[in-house]
Scaffold this active site. Structure first.
Site, PDB file in Angstrom:
ATOM      1  N   ILE A 137       0.820  -1.224   0.000  1.00 16.51           N
ATOM      2  CA  ILE A 137       0.000   0.000   0.000  1.00 16.51           C
ATOM      3  C   ILE A 137       0.854   1.275   0.000  1.00 16.51           C
ATOM      4  CG2 ILE A 137      -0.310   0.346   2.494  1.00 16.51           C
ATOM      5  CD1 ILE A 137      -3.377   0.608   1.788  1.00 16.51           C
ATOM      6  N   HIS A 172       5.917 -11.761   5.810  1.00 11.15           N
ATOM      7  CA  HIS A 172       5.785 -11.325   4.417  1.00 11.15           C
ATOM      8  C   HIS A 172       7.165 -11.090   3.836  1.00 11.15           C
ATOM      9  CE1 HIS A 172       5.635  -7.883   7.127  1.00 11.15           C
ATOM     10  NE2 HIS A 172       6.332  -7.228   6.213  1.00 11.15           N
ATOM     11  N   PHE A 173       7.253 -11.313   2.541  1.00 15.53           N
ATOM     12  CA  PHE A 173       8.474 -11.020   1.800  1.00 15.53           C
ATOM     13  C   PHE A 173       8.172  -9.888   0.833  1.00 15.53           C
ATOM     14  CE2 PHE A 173      11.591 -14.295   2.882  1.00 15.53           C
ATOM     15  CZ  PHE A 173      10.806 -15.089   3.692  1.00 15.53           C
ATOM     16  N   HIS A 174       9.011  -8.873   0.870  1.00 15.73           N
ATOM     17  CA  HIS A 174       8.884  -7.762  -0.072  1.00 15.73           C
ATOM     18  C   HIS A 174       9.611  -8.126  -1.359  1.00 15.73           C
ATOM     19  CE1 HIS A 174       7.879  -4.546   3.017  1.00 15.73           C
ATOM     20  NE2 HIS A 174       8.392  -5.469   3.802  1.00 15.73           N
TER      21      HIS A 174
END
Ligand code: 5GP
Ligand code: ZN
Length: 128
Positions: A31, A99-101
């Protein structure tokens, strides 16, 4: 997890810009993107961080990261990317659903991950 924003996204109770999903994994646009196509890849089940996540989910996430980076390369010409996971508050994790960016990078994007390095720590390698 009731209060987890990423669980809400997976459940369709909060909006997201979905990129891809499998039975175990969900991928969506961050986001607050660092660059175009900044993507988060998460397990659909709630696990806090790298210590918490089972190996099977990690493998499934890894496959999706490989799939999406390849897709972005083929469709968008993205050939530079940073894959980042922050696990733990002191490691700058903000959302406690692992989470993986996937952060696409390009020349002149104005971004810069800068590490303070400590060559003097080489003296301690034997101890480490
Ligand atoms: P962390 O600092 O935990 O590694 O990264 C958390 C990331 O989640 C941030 O980049 C932030 O912009 C993103 N994020 C937080 N809340 C939401 C949300 O509701 N939707 C989406 N798409 N991304 C979010
Ligand atoms: Zn969650």
């Amino acid at each position: 997890m009731q209060d987890c924003i990423f669980c809400k996204i997976v459940a369709g109770k909060a909006p997201s810009w979905k990129v891809y999903e499998t039975d175990r994994v969900y991928a969506f646009l961050d986001i607050n993107p660092v660059n175009p196509y900044h993507t988060l890849v998460i397990p659909k089940s709630h696990y806090k961080d790298i210590y918490d996540v089972p190996e099977g989910d990690l493998r499934a996430i890894s496959s999706v990261i490989k799939y999406l980076t390849t897709l972005y390369q083929e469709k968008l010409g993205i050939r530079n990317v940073q894959i980042i996971n922050n696990s733990g508050k002191e490691a700058q994790q903000d959302v406690f659903h692992i989470h993986f960016h996937i952060v696409p990078r390009h020349l002149g994007d104005g971004q810069n991950i800068h590490w303070e390095t400590h060559p003097e720590m080489r003296d301690k390698f034997d101890q480490m």
